[in-house]
Design a protein around this motif. Structure first.
Motif, PDB file in Angstrom:
ATOM      1  N   TYR A 152      11.154  23.306   4.904  1.00  0.00           N
ATOM      2  CA  TYR A 152       9.748  22.906   5.004  1.00  0.00           C
ATOM      3  C   TYR A 152       9.617  21.403   4.800  1.00  0.00           C
ATOM      4  CZ  TYR A 152       8.884  27.861   3.999  1.00  0.00           C
ATOM      5  OH  TYR A 152       8.877  29.231   4.031  1.00  0.00           O
ATOM      6  N   THR A 153       8.626  20.802   5.438  1.00  0.00           N
ATOM      7  CA  THR A 153       8.205  19.445   5.091  1.00  0.00           C
ATOM      8  C   THR A 153       7.244  19.592   3.907  1.00  0.00           C
ATOM      9  OG1 THR A 153       6.255  19.488   6.513  1.00  0.00           O
ATOM     10  CG2 THR A 153       8.325  18.653   7.499  1.00  0.00           C
ATOM     11  N   TRP A 154       6.811  18.495   3.319  1.00  0.00           N
ATOM     12  CA  TRP A 154       5.860  18.535   2.209  1.00  0.00           C
ATOM     13  C   TRP A 154       4.569  19.252   2.615  1.00  0.00           C
ATOM     14  CZ3 TRP A 154       5.367  18.447  -2.765  1.00  0.00           C
ATOM     15  CH2 TRP A 154       4.165  18.099  -3.371  1.00  0.00           C
ATOM     16  N   GLU A 155       4.016  18.886   3.760  1.00  0.00           N
ATOM     17  CA  GLU A 155       2.762  19.489   4.204  1.00  0.00           C
ATOM     18  C   GLU A 155       2.939  20.984   4.468  1.00  0.00           C
ATOM     19  OE1 GLU A 155       4.081  16.688   5.690  1.00  0.00           O
ATOM     20  OE2 GLU A 155       2.774  15.261   4.687  1.00  0.00           O
ATOM     21  N   GLU A 156       4.059  21.354   5.084  1.00  0.00           N
ATOM     22  CA  GLU A 156       4.335  22.767   5.350  1.00  0.00           C
ATOM     23  C   GLU A 156       4.512  23.543   4.047  1.00  0.00           C
ATOM     24  OE1 GLU A 156       6.678  22.145   9.626  1.00  0.00           O
ATOM     25  OE2 GLU A 156       7.819  22.212   7.755  1.00  0.00           O
ATOM     26  N   LEU A 157       5.168  22.924   3.080  1.00  0.00           N
ATOM     27  CA  LEU A 157       5.378  23.573   1.792  1.00  0.00           C
ATOM     28  C   LEU A 157       4.047  23.831   1.092  1.00  0.00           C
ATOM     29  CD1 LEU A 157       7.392  24.523  -0.424  1.00  0.00           C
ATOM     30  CD2 LEU A 157       7.206  22.201  -1.357  1.00  0.00           C
ATOM     31  N   LEU A 158       3.168  22.841   1.096  1.00  0.00           N
ATOM     32  CA  LEU A 158       1.862  23.023   0.456  1.00  0.00           C
ATOM     33  C   LEU A 158       1.092  24.174   1.093  1.00  0.00           C
ATOM     34  CD1 LEU A 158       0.720  19.312  -0.045  1.00  0.00           C
ATOM     35  CD2 LEU A 158       1.734  20.860  -1.743  1.00  0.00           C
ATOM     36  N   LYS A 159       1.119  24.269   2.403  1.00  0.00           N
ATOM     37  CA  LYS A 159       0.451  25.389   3.092  1.00  0.00           C
ATOM     38  C   LYS A 159       1.118  26.703   2.747  1.00  0.00           C
ATOM     39  CE  LYS A 159      -1.187  22.661   6.976  1.00  0.00           C
ATOM     40  NZ  LYS A 159      -0.962  22.308   8.380  1.00  0.00           N
ATOM     41  N   HIS A 160       2.439  26.728   2.737  1.00  0.00           N
ATOM     42  CA  HIS A 160       3.194  27.946   2.440  1.00  0.00           C
ATOM     43  C   HIS A 160       2.909  28.451   1.026  1.00  0.00           C
ATOM     44  CE1 HIS A 160       6.492  30.826   2.470  1.00  0.00           C
ATOM     45  NE2 HIS A 160       6.884  30.325   1.310  1.00  0.00           N
TER      46      HIS A 160
ATOM     47  N   HIS B 199       1.810  23.632  -7.844  1.00  0.00           N
ATOM     48  CA  HIS B 199       0.682  24.384  -8.404  1.00  0.00           C
ATOM     49  C   HIS B 199      -0.259  23.480  -9.202  1.00  0.00           C
ATOM     50  CE1 HIS B 199       2.141  28.082  -6.840  1.00  0.00           C
ATOM     51  NE2 HIS B 199       3.250  28.052  -7.564  1.00  0.00           N
ATOM     52  N   TYR B 200       0.281  22.523  -9.931  1.00  0.00           N
ATOM     53  CA  TYR B 200      -0.538  21.564 -10.684  1.00  0.00           C
ATOM     54  C   TYR B 200      -1.424  20.763  -9.718  1.00  0.00           C
ATOM     55  CZ  TYR B 200      -1.653  17.808 -14.008  1.00  0.00           C
ATOM     56  OH  TYR B 200      -2.308  16.897 -14.818  1.00  0.00           O
ATOM     57  N   SER B 201      -0.873  20.401  -8.573  1.00  0.00           N
ATOM     58  CA  SER B 201      -1.619  19.573  -7.613  1.00  0.00           C
ATOM     59  C   SER B 201      -2.797  20.320  -6.992  1.00  0.00           C
ATOM     60  CB  SER B 201      -0.684  19.038  -6.532  1.00  0.00           C
ATOM     61  OG  SER B 201      -0.270  20.060  -5.656  1.00  0.00           O
ATOM     62  N   GLU B 202      -2.827  21.635  -7.116  1.00  0.00           N
ATOM     63  CA  GLU B 202      -3.951  22.416  -6.594  1.00  0.00           C
ATOM     64  C   GLU B 202      -5.247  22.107  -7.343  1.00  0.00           C
ATOM     65  OE1 GLU B 202      -2.590  26.440  -7.050  1.00  0.00           O
ATOM     66  OE2 GLU B 202      -1.257  26.321  -5.303  1.00  0.00           O
ATOM     67  N   ASP B 203      -5.120  21.676  -8.586  1.00  0.00           N
ATOM     68  CA  ASP B 203      -6.291  21.480  -9.445  1.00  0.00           C
ATOM     69  C   ASP B 203      -6.621  20.022  -9.745  1.00  0.00           C
ATOM     70  OD1 ASP B 203      -6.688  24.256  -9.675  1.00  0.00           O
ATOM     71  OD2 ASP B 203      -5.199  24.369 -11.279  1.00  0.00           O
ATOM     72  N   ILE B 204      -6.026  19.101  -8.983  1.00  0.00           N
ATOM     73  CA  ILE B 204      -6.315  17.679  -9.214  1.00  0.00           C
ATOM     74  C   ILE B 204      -6.812  17.037  -7.924  1.00  0.00           C
ATOM     75  CG2 ILE B 204      -4.602  17.489 -11.065  1.00  0.00           C
ATOM     76  CD1 ILE B 204      -2.794  15.980  -9.038  1.00  0.00           C
ATOM     77  N   ASP B 205      -7.397  15.883  -8.072  1.00  0.00           N
ATOM     78  CA  ASP B 205      -7.817  15.091  -6.918  1.00  0.00           C
ATOM     79  C   ASP B 205      -6.583  14.341  -6.413  1.00  0.00           C
ATOM     80  OD1 ASP B 205      -8.872  13.346  -5.068  1.00  0.00           O
ATOM     81  OD2 ASP B 205     -10.264  12.386  -6.455  1.00  0.00           O
ATOM     82  N   THR B 206      -5.977  14.826  -5.346  1.00  0.00           N
ATOM     83  CA  THR B 206      -4.727  14.230  -4.860  1.00  0.00           C
ATOM     84  C   THR B 206      -4.918  12.816  -4.311  1.00  0.00           C
ATOM     85  OG1 THR B 206      -4.949  15.360  -2.726  1.00  0.00           O
ATOM     86  CG2 THR B 206      -3.604  16.447  -4.422  1.00  0.00           C
TER      87      THR B 206
END
Length: 144
Positions: free
Chosen positions: A133-141, A66-73
């Motif tokens: 989930y993989t990392w990418e799948e988790l972020l989408k989920h 959730h924190y990563s939603e608001d930062i420049d990854t």
């Protein structure tokens, strides 16, 4: 002459300070960057390390997501997640497998855990149930 000798050390120490690597989490003392709760769960903690070496620690993987939603990854050097099978060990989240299982509670209630291999994830799913989930799948989920 002394100034010249010491000038060689300054860049060396600067490089050490900016290393992109895991920083120690002081369990029971450090607070989550996202929810401000004290970090105590050694299987579910997480950490973001920027490319400049600054570390942000979390009490749960879901807080890091959730924190990563608001930062420049693009500024992130490492996303690290707690290894469910090896307490107090953080693993590279981008290369990990994530399990959401209602039979494995996590600090913030997402039932989210991580392991370094798909085989480990499959073993846990057989025993506890859930989804991998993989990392990418988790972020989408989770809505990233």
């Amino acid at each position: 002459m002394k100034a010249i000798k010491y000038s060689f050390f300054v860049p060396f120490f600067f490089l050490l300070a900016c290393q992109v690597k895991q920083k120690e989490i002081n369990y029971g003392e450090d607070h989550c960057e996202f929810c401000q709760m004290t970090i105590v769960d050694k299987q579910h903690a997480a950490q973001i390390v920027t490319k400049k070496g600054k570390a942000y620690s979390f009490d749960a993987i879901e807080c890091m997501v959730h924190y990563s939603e608001d930062i420049d990854t693009s500024t992130v050097g490492l996303f690290l997640a707690g290894n469910y099978n090896v307490s107090e060990t953080l693993i590279n989240a981008r290369e990990s497998y994530f399990i959401i299982s209602e039979n494995i509670p996590s600090p913030m209630g997402a039932f989210l855990s991580s392991v370094p291999t798909k085989a480990e994830a499959e073993t846990i799913i057989k025993e506890k149930g859930g989804t991998i989930y993989t990392w990418e799948e988790l972020l989408k989920h989770m809505g990233n």
